[in-house]
Design an enzyme around this catalytic site. Structure first.
Site, mmCIF file in Angstrom:
data_model
loop_
_atom_site.group_PDB
_atom_site.id
_atom_site.type_symbol
_atom_site.label_atom_id
_atom_site.label_comp_id
_atom_site.label_asym_id
_atom_site.label_seq_id
_atom_site.Cartn_x
_atom_site.Cartn_y
_atom_site.Cartn_z
ATOM 1 N N HIS A 97 63.576 -63.140 -56.707
ATOM 2 C CA HIS A 97 64.844 -63.276 -57.436
ATOM 3 C C HIS A 97 65.368 -64.688 -57.194
ATOM 4 C CE1 HIS A 97 65.220 -59.058 -58.526
ATOM 5 N NE2 HIS A 97 64.737 -58.778 -57.327
ATOM 6 N N THR A 149 53.073 -66.403 -46.118
ATOM 7 C CA THR A 149 53.963 -67.250 -46.925
ATOM 8 C C THR A 149 53.262 -68.506 -47.423
ATOM 9 O OG1 THR A 149 54.719 -68.392 -44.948
ATOM 10 C CG2 THR A 149 56.007 -66.479 -45.633
ATOM 11 N N LYS A 150 52.040 -68.763 -46.911
ATOM 12 C CA LYS A 150 51.276 -69.949 -47.323
ATOM 13 C C LYS A 150 49.847 -69.543 -47.611
ATOM 14 C CE LYS A 150 53.920 -73.368 -44.852
ATOM 15 N NZ LYS A 150 54.361 -73.509 -43.463
ATOM 16 N N LYS A 167 42.500 -68.282 -35.702
ATOM 17 C CA LYS A 167 41.157 -68.786 -35.384
ATOM 18 C C LYS A 167 40.292 -68.711 -36.636
ATOM 19 C CE LYS A 167 39.813 -64.183 -33.690
ATOM 20 N NZ LYS A 167 39.344 -63.386 -32.561
HETATM 21 C C1 COA Z 1 43.530 -59.840 -36.739
HETATM 22 C C2 COA Z 1 42.671 -58.990 -35.838
HETATM 23 C C3 COA Z 1 41.421 -58.527 -36.596
HETATM 24 C C4 COA Z 1 42.286 -59.908 -34.676
HETATM 25 O O1 COA Z 1 41.468 -59.213 -33.790
HETATM 26 P P1 COA Z 1 40.609 -60.025 -32.667
HETATM 27 O O2 COA Z 1 39.642 -60.949 -33.342
HETATM 28 O O3 COA Z 1 40.073 -59.007 -31.737
HETATM 29 O O4 COA Z 1 41.688 -60.976 -32.027
HETATM 30 P P2 COA Z 1 42.431 -60.843 -30.615
HETATM 31 O O5 COA Z 1 42.922 -59.451 -30.387
HETATM 32 O O6 COA Z 1 41.544 -61.462 -29.598
HETATM 33 O O7 COA Z 1 43.710 -61.764 -30.830
HETATM 34 C C5 COA Z 1 43.603 -63.156 -31.013
HETATM 35 C C6 COA Z 1 45.004 -63.705 -31.065
HETATM 36 O O8 COA Z 1 45.644 -63.219 -32.247
HETATM 37 C C7 COA Z 1 46.855 -62.529 -31.928
HETATM 38 N N1 COA Z 1 46.996 -61.395 -32.819
HETATM 39 C C8 COA Z 1 46.159 -60.347 -32.943
HETATM 40 N N2 COA Z 1 46.623 -59.487 -33.843
HETATM 41 C C9 COA Z 1 47.784 -59.991 -34.299
HETATM 42 C C10 COA Z 1 48.741 -59.545 -35.224
HETATM 43 N N3 COA Z 1 48.584 -58.401 -35.884
HETATM 44 N N4 COA Z 1 49.802 -60.320 -35.466
HETATM 45 C C11 COA Z 1 49.978 -61.471 -34.804
HETATM 46 N N5 COA Z 1 49.097 -61.962 -33.910
HETATM 47 C C12 COA Z 1 48.014 -61.214 -33.657
HETATM 48 C C13 COA Z 1 46.674 -62.097 -30.487
HETATM 49 O O9 COA Z 1 47.918 -61.916 -29.862
HETATM 50 C C14 COA Z 1 45.899 -63.257 -29.906
HETATM 51 O O10 COA Z 1 46.782 -64.311 -29.638
HETATM 52 P P3 COA Z 1 46.606 -65.227 -28.307
HETATM 53 O O11 COA Z 1 45.267 -65.907 -28.497
HETATM 54 O O12 COA Z 1 47.771 -66.152 -28.376
HETATM 55 O O13 COA Z 1 46.622 -64.295 -27.171
HETATM 56 C C15 COA Z 1 43.413 -57.709 -35.342
HETATM 57 O O14 COA Z 1 44.381 -58.057 -34.363
HETATM 58 C C16 COA Z 1 44.152 -56.980 -36.454
HETATM 59 O O15 COA Z 1 45.313 -57.257 -36.808
HETATM 60 N N6 COA Z 1 43.430 -56.007 -37.068
HETATM 61 C C17 COA Z 1 43.938 -55.251 -38.203
HETATM 62 C C18 COA Z 1 43.868 -53.762 -37.895
HETATM 63 C C19 COA Z 1 44.194 -52.951 -39.090
HETATM 64 O O16 COA Z 1 45.113 -53.234 -39.831
HETATM 65 N N7 COA Z 1 43.411 -51.926 -39.315
HETATM 66 C C20 COA Z 1 43.557 -51.103 -40.501
HETATM 67 C C21 COA Z 1 42.247 -50.526 -40.883
HETATM 68 S S1 COA Z 1 41.627 -51.300 -42.351
#
Ligand code: COA
Length: 169
Positions: A97, A149-150, A167
């Site tokens: 909006h 947002t980006k 990462k």
């Molecule tokens: C994004 C994701 C895949 C990363 O998993 P990973 O590769 O094992 O990464 P890690 O857990 O080692 O986390 C790496 C960094 O990202 C951060 N991070 C992980 N998940 C995050 C989230 N949801 N939001 C913000 N930061 C997140 C961690 O705090 C960590 O930060 P740090 O390095 O400062 O400590 C996982 O956290 C996630 O969000 N999975 C989605 C799960 C889901 O929605 N499932 C539904 C089924 S389809």
């Protein structure tokens, strides 16, 4: 005909359980989207609770999934590539909006719109929100609960509110 099938979808099809692509409920929902979406590829699935406004602005590639309770506001085009995975409660918006000047309100300033593009092999975590005009690059991961947002770089993992680079995969 569009209005009748829309009514049928929201009164009936949207509630049918079933995540199996070959199951009856998924097939019926896919049939609806195959009929009314701009395109809807083979092997793609539509889970329970998926709410898409203006489905004629939605393109979905092959073997992708519209996740449980996804809300896609397709005021402008939403393009979803091949093999895109979606956790539950994902939201995609293509409009905002407008507000400019204290003499005008959101009510009478209209909307700004921009398309959203999700490229192939993206995983969108549960409860992620993707805002208007965003492009999510091929193979990217959006962490659960993020607000994007980006634009998101290909093969990167982003997370948080607002979503920041975490990462590369
Ligand atoms: C994004 C994701 C895949 C990363 O998993 P990973 O590769 O094992 O990464 P890690 O857990 O080692 O986390 C790496 C960094 O990202 C951060 N991070 C992980 N998940 C995050 C989230 N949801 N939001 C913000 N930061 C997140 C961690 O705090 C960590 O930060 P740090 O390095 O400062 O400590 C996982 O956290 C996630 O969000 N999975 C989605 C799960 C889901 O929605 N499932 C539904 C089924 S389809």
């Amino acid at each position: 005909m569009y209005r009748i099938s829309l009514l049928f979808y929201f009164l009936f099809l949207i509630w049918l359980p079933g995540a199996n692509a070959k199951g009856v409920s998924c097939r019926l929902r896919c049939f609806y989207f195959r009929t009314w979406a701009k395109s809807f590829g083979d092997g793609s699935v539509v889970m329970k609770g998926v709410n898409v406004s203006n489905p004629y602005n939605l393109s979905v590639g092959e073997n992708s999934g519209l996740g449980i309770n996804a809300y896609l506001s397709c005021v402008a085009e939403v393009s979803i590539g091949d093999r895109v995975l979606m956790g539950p409660d994902v939201m995609i918006f293509t409009s905002d909006h407008n507000w400019c000047g204290i003499d005008k309100t959101y009510f009478n300033k209209g909307m700004s719109e921009a398309p959203v593009t999700i490229e192939d092999d993206v995983w969108i975590g549960a409860r992620a929100i993707i805002l208007k005009g965003i492009k999510v690059g091929k193979g990217a991961t959006i962490a659960a609960g993020s607000v994007v947002t980006k634009d998101v770089e290909s093969m990167s993992v982003v997370g948080g509110v607002p979503a920041k680079f975490i990462k590369y995969k």
